[in-house]
Design a protein around this motif. Structure first.
Motif, PDB file in Angstrom:
ATOM      1  N   ASP A  91     -42.331 -41.946  13.751  1.00 18.05           N
ATOM      2  CA  ASP A  91     -43.168 -42.887  14.484  1.00 18.05           C
ATOM      3  C   ASP A  91     -44.650 -42.614  14.265  1.00 18.05           C
ATOM      4  O   ASP A  91     -45.033 -41.803  13.437  1.00 18.05           O
ATOM      5  CB  ASP A  91     -42.822 -42.848  15.972  1.00 18.05           C
ATOM      6  N   GLN A  92     -45.470 -43.343  15.040  1.00 12.94           N
ATOM      7  CA  GLN A  92     -46.916 -43.223  14.860  1.00 12.94           C
ATOM      8  C   GLN A  92     -47.557 -42.345  15.903  1.00 12.94           C
ATOM      9  O   GLN A  92     -48.772 -42.344  16.052  1.00 12.94           O
ATOM     10  CB  GLN A  92     -47.552 -44.600  14.909  1.00 12.94           C
ATOM     11  N   LYS A  93     -46.737 -41.596  16.654  1.00 16.95           N
ATOM     12  CA  LYS A  93     -47.347 -40.694  17.626  1.00 16.95           C
ATOM     13  C   LYS A  93     -48.245 -39.746  16.870  1.00 16.95           C
ATOM     14  O   LYS A  93     -47.883 -39.192  15.852  1.00 16.95           O
ATOM     15  CB  LYS A  93     -46.256 -39.911  18.358  1.00 16.95           C
ATOM     16  N   ARG A  94     -49.423 -39.567  17.386  1.00 21.36           N
ATOM     17  CA  ARG A  94     -50.369 -38.692  16.719  1.00 21.36           C
ATOM     18  C   ARG A  94     -49.831 -37.277  16.688  1.00 21.36           C
ATOM     19  O   ARG A  94     -49.146 -36.839  17.590  1.00 21.36           O
ATOM     20  CB  ARG A  94     -51.689 -38.699  17.484  1.00 21.36           C
ATOM     21  N   SER A 341     -55.346 -40.558  11.992  1.00 21.72           N
ATOM     22  CA  SER A 341     -55.002 -41.771  12.725  1.00 21.72           C
ATOM     23  C   SER A 341     -53.491 -41.874  12.868  1.00 21.72           C
ATOM     24  O   SER A 341     -52.751 -41.115  12.238  1.00 21.72           O
ATOM     25  CB  SER A 341     -55.522 -42.986  11.968  1.00 21.72           C
ATOM     26  N   GLY A 342     -53.020 -42.838  13.692  1.00 18.66           N
ATOM     27  CA  GLY A 342     -51.588 -43.020  13.902  1.00 18.66           C
ATOM     28  C   GLY A 342     -50.842 -43.310  12.613  1.00 18.66           C
ATOM     29  O   GLY A 342     -49.796 -42.725  12.329  1.00 18.66           O
ATOM     30  N   SER A 345     -50.730 -40.232  10.474  1.00 15.18           N
ATOM     31  CA  SER A 345     -49.772 -39.273  11.023  1.00 15.18           C
ATOM     32  C   SER A 345     -48.356 -39.636  10.609  1.00 15.18           C
ATOM     33  O   SER A 345     -47.558 -38.782  10.223  1.00 15.18           O
ATOM     34  CB  SER A 345     -49.841 -39.261  12.555  1.00 15.18           C
ATOM     35  N   GLN A 346     -48.058 -40.937  10.681  1.00 12.38           N
ATOM     36  CA  GLN A 346     -46.716 -41.372  10.325  1.00 12.38           C
ATOM     37  C   GLN A 346     -46.428 -41.098   8.851  1.00 12.38           C
ATOM     38  O   GLN A 346     -45.345 -40.649   8.493  1.00 12.38           O
ATOM     39  CB  GLN A 346     -46.559 -42.858  10.616  1.00 12.38           C
ATOM     40  N   GLN A 514     -56.147 -48.868  21.012  1.00 11.61           N
ATOM     41  CA  GLN A 514     -54.724 -48.792  21.347  1.00 11.61           C
ATOM     42  C   GLN A 514     -54.383 -47.633  22.269  1.00 11.61           C
ATOM     43  O   GLN A 514     -53.225 -47.362  22.511  1.00 11.61           O
ATOM     44  CB  GLN A 514     -53.899 -48.657  20.072  1.00 11.61           C
ATOM     45  N   SER A 515     -55.401 -46.922  22.761  1.00 14.94           N
ATOM     46  CA  SER A 515     -55.100 -45.786  23.621  1.00 14.94           C
ATOM     47  C   SER A 515     -54.463 -46.322  24.896  1.00 14.94           C
ATOM     48  O   SER A 515     -54.644 -47.474  25.271  1.00 14.94           O
ATOM     49  CB  SER A 515     -56.371 -45.013  23.942  1.00 14.94           C
ATOM     50  N   SER A 648     -46.379 -50.135  24.224  1.00  8.24           N
ATOM     51  CA  SER A 648     -46.747 -49.583  22.927  1.00  8.24           C
ATOM     52  C   SER A 648     -48.266 -49.656  22.760  1.00  8.24           C
ATOM     53  O   SER A 648     -48.952 -50.318  23.533  1.00  8.24           O
ATOM     54  CB  SER A 648     -46.081 -50.394  21.828  1.00  8.24           C
ATOM     55  N   GLY A 649     -48.774 -48.983  21.722  1.00  3.06           N
ATOM     56  CA  GLY A 649     -50.213 -48.986  21.456  1.00  3.06           C
ATOM     57  C   GLY A 649     -50.768 -50.387  21.297  1.00  3.06           C
ATOM     58  O   GLY A 649     -51.798 -50.745  21.866  1.00  3.06           O
TER      59      GLY A 649
END
Ligand code: ADP
Ligand code: ADP
Ligand code: ZN
Ligand code: ZN
Length: 751
Positions: A91-94, A341-342, A345-346, A514-515, A648-649
């Protein structure tokens, strides 16, 4: 079970969230892409059904003893799921992890690089851990391997013109009568009424830097042994010698103003001991290589022709190549992961899996195209193919047409969002989707229009000689009063230019990012947008009672769950688990409050409505206006009482956008607002941005989405490439002109 069926993951009768008892087959060892408007039910199938069941099955492998410590994963609401393999969610979790976590450590490339230096470095130093800044043998003893040295900012920590009684020590914990202040007083060593500037050098030394010592003190008439320590010494031990990023966010915020930082004077940021830094290969030490962009590093590594190191060189080059392949060649191994960035990270996580040896895994990706320019999407596609060809099942939730094209199999969920969705409207090939006449299919065929009548700017917001990160001393004028889209390949410098440079000069700009928006665990769309206030008043006047009764933090709320509807059970070392409240059954209010109705509905009924249902129900002007704003950003399917923490973000960003009052003369900055949006929703988003501009505001958007770029009044294209090969403005102008600009990669994709 028949032979043929084992070629598919077979799901029968899925009913999570809005799913309408759906059944589907997902081919194994193939790429399946889930499409459909936001809120149609893609995540309900992919995450809440498939991934949830896989996690549950995995837990069943643990012994009963271990399982008693794990949260109970309920079976997803479905008749059956067959042939499921282990699922890995990318996923895109940091990537958090504090300053000891870098690109190199997270991708496991750093250990291989260390091995290389222990084999081929000159002079020979010894074992591989001599090159690790996470290992006491290798870390710089001065900064403990952090590379930066933090120190207390004395000008902020102390007010020398005051006495201790007047609050001379301004650090948290030392307020007058606070705990630490009392310790100083109790020690009896200091004159409490003397200004610090009148203290002798020895007294100051004792107050600020005394080492820890035990002192007997009198507390409430009892002699007690207490450890006392100099003020600065204590603060340094507590917040500076330990990595403050590992402390709670609140603590970090509280202490941050009192800490200043600079590079470590011993290792100059390299984090390693002097012995390790003297060891070189072809003239480079390990710190040089770690601070090199991956694209260049891979060339340096390939030039090493020491036979003793050949296998290490090979495996290093292979992993670096994965990073290049996925478009991260502009990053360096020493980059701290919490600055990625997200999307980055992904992609880093993806590389980790490509290098791994797991097979027959079900990989699940959530919008992997986020942050990628159309130019780089094919690289993502190649990586997804590689994962598949290693024998894995790849499942992707995606809106980007260029990724959707790559699917071996497509599942289109819809037709609309929420209760009007939850069905499978199409299953099959990409070609078939184009013919299918679903929303996704028809949008895929629609041509792109370049905006003609671009607005004229009302002025300019200049950026002068910016050189942060990779920016090459650029000056650029951002037009005021129009819609500007800043685009360019990943790593070209868009966020540095806008989020770092521009925003530091315009702190009054309104950033819609998106925070997460949750202020408290009780926040939900109704409280966040202010709808709840009007709803409470309406309930109050209809029933002739106080509006306060209908608040989550009043005496009307369920006492057992304090109005949360759920109860959190802390499991110590695991994430806490959430169970529905037994007293109110999730209704959040006391029974007597639920007895009050408004047009036949209780307050709990109202909170269960989604935006669309609420629009049918309410006639109150203010409420309708706020609901309509949410509907306009594609949030029809969100329920009013859904905790904000579950959004979601992309949804967070859109709810912020919907709650903006349309002020005049403001600057709005948005970073990839199309995230999570189906092609059919992007039109609404553009309408809102245009409305903001028409109301007299400046809107600046960082975007890769071609529909948005083509509708800008003004485009700023960064490039030509990522990292050190980027950082320039390659095009500034309206959409009609970018297609003629030679250097603009974006222009080529708009044609
Ligand atoms: P998509 O992934 O297609 O955007 P989702 O599967 O997230 O859609 O959502 C489908 C529907 O289920 C929406 O109406 C959404 O509000 C609802 N939903 C999703 N998650 C939850 C949840 N945890 N609780 C209640 N409703 C939910
Ligand atoms: P974009 O937004 O176009 O993807 P960025 O502005 O994020 O590009 O990055 C531009 C360059 O600056 C890249 O080389 C990136 O690695 C570097 N960079 C970005 N953020 C940081 C940071 N916090 N520390 C060091 N380098 C950074
Ligand atoms: Zn150091
Ligand atoms: Zn309750």
């Amino acid at each position: 079970m028949s032979e043929m069926n084992q070629e598919y993951i077979v799901i029968s009768g899925a009913r999570e969230n809005n799913l309408k008892n759906v059944s589907l087959r997902i081919p194994k060892r193939k790429i399946t892409i889930f499409t459909g408007v936001s809120g149609s039910g893609k995540s309900s199938i992919v995450f809440d059904t498939i991934a949830a069941e896989s996690t549950r099955l995995l837990n069943e492998n643990f012994s009963m003893f271990v399982r008693t410590f794990l949260p109970k994963y309920p079976q997803p609401d479905t008749d059956s799921i067959e042939n499921l393999s282990m699922a890995v969610i990318v996923d895109q979790k940091r990537l958090g992890g504090g300053s000891h976590s870098t690109m190199g450590t997270i991708t496991d490339i750093s250990p291989i690089l260390r091995l290389l230096f222990s084999r081929a470095g000159q002079p020979y130093v010894g074992q591989a851990n001599m090159f690790s800044f996470n290992d006491p043998a290798g870390m710089c003893p001065e900064c403990g391997g952090i590379g930066r040295r933090l120190a207390v900012d004395m000008s902020k920590a102390l007010d020398m013109s005051k006495s201790l009684n007047e609050g001379a020590i301004q650090l948290p914990d030392y307020s007058v009568n606070g705990w630490d202040w009392n310790m100083i007083v109790q020690s009896g060593d200091f004159d409490l009424d003397k200004k610090l500037s009148d203290y002798s050098e020895e007294e100051l030394e004792q107050l600020l830097y005394a080492k820890a010592r035990k002192v007997q003190m009198d507390f409430a008439g009892k002699a007690t042994n207490i450890t006392v320590e100099g003020v600065i010494e204590k603060f340094t031990n507590k917040y500076i010698k330990q990595d403050v990023k590992l402390k709670s966010e609140r603590t970090q915020k509280a202490v941050a103003p009192y800490i200043t930082e600079g590079p470590c004077s011993s290792c100059h940021g390299a984090r390693l001991s002097q012995a390790a830094l003297r060891c070189r290969i072809n003239g480079h030490n390990i710190a040089d290589l770690s601070s090199m962009e991956v694209g260049q590093l891979i060339r340096v590594i390939r030039e090493i022709d020491d036979p003793a190191a050949a296998p290490v060189v090979k495996s290093l080059a292979e992993r670096l190549q994965h990073l290049v392949d996925i478009g991260l060649d502009y990053l360096t191994l020493d980059r701290e992961t919490d600055t990625l960035s997200g999307g980055e990270s992904q992609r880093v996580k993806m590389v980790k899996h490509l290098s791994g040896s797991l097979v027959d895994v079900t990989y699940i990706f959530d919008e992997p195209s986020v942050g990628l320019h159309p130019r780089d999407v094919h690289r993502l596609n190649e990586l997804l193919r590689k994962l598949r060809d290693k024998g894995n099942t790849v499942i992707v939730v995606e809106h980007d047409p260029d990724v959707i094209k790559l699917a071996d199999h497509i599942v289109d969920v819809g037709p609309h969002a929420g209760s009007r969705g939850g069905n499978i409207v199409y299953e099959g090939s990409f070609q078939g989707l184009l013919e299918a006449g679903t929303l996704t299919g028809s949008y895929m065929k629609r041509p792109l229009h370049l905006k003609h009548d671009c607005r004229q700017p009302s002025g300019y917001l200049p950026i002068k000689e910016a050189s942060l990160h990779n920016l090459q001393n650029i000056s650029v004028d951002i037009p005021a009063g129009v819609l500007t889209v800043v685009t360019g390949v990943a790593g070209s410098g868009k966020s540095t230019l806008i989020n770092d440079v521009f925003l530091s000069q315009h702190p009054d700009a309104i950033v819609i990012d998106q925070s997460s928006v949750g202020v408290s665990t009780r926040s939900n769309p109704a409280t966040y947008t202010g709808i709840m206030d009007d709803v409470r008043k309406a309930f109050a006047s209809a029933n002739k009672v106080s509006p306060g009764l209908f608040s989550f933090n009043s005496k009307g709320a369920c006492e057992n769950c304090q109005g949360l509807g759920v109860v959190y059970t802390d499991l110590g070392f695991l994430d806490s688990i959430k169970l529905p409240c037994e007293v109110c059954g999730g209704n959040r209010f006391k029974e007597e409050v639920l007895a009050y109705h408004l047009n036949g509905k209780s307050i709990a009924d109202v909170l269960e409505m989604n935006v669309e249902q609420a629009l049918d129900f309410f006639q109150l002007k203010e409420v309708v206006r706020k609901l309509q704003a949410m509907s306009n950003v594609g949030l029809n399917y969100i329920t009013l009482g859904q905790p904000l923490s579950t959004l979601s973000g992309g949804e967070c960003q859109r709810i912020k956008l919907a709650s903006e009052l349309y002020k005049k003369g403001s600057i709005y900055v948005m970073d990839e607002p199309t995230t999570g949006l189906h092609m059919s929703d992007i039109g609404h988003l553009l309408e809102i941005m245009n409305r903001l501009v028409d109301a007299g505001n400046t809107v600046i958007v960082i975007e890769h989405n071609l529909d948005v770029i083509s509708q800008a009044d003004w485009i700023i294209d960064m490039g030509p490439d990522g990292g050190s090969r980027g950082g320039q403005v390659v095009f500034e102008g309206p959409p009609q002109q970018i297609v003629q600009a030679e250097l603009s990669i974006t222009g080529k994709y708009l044609k």
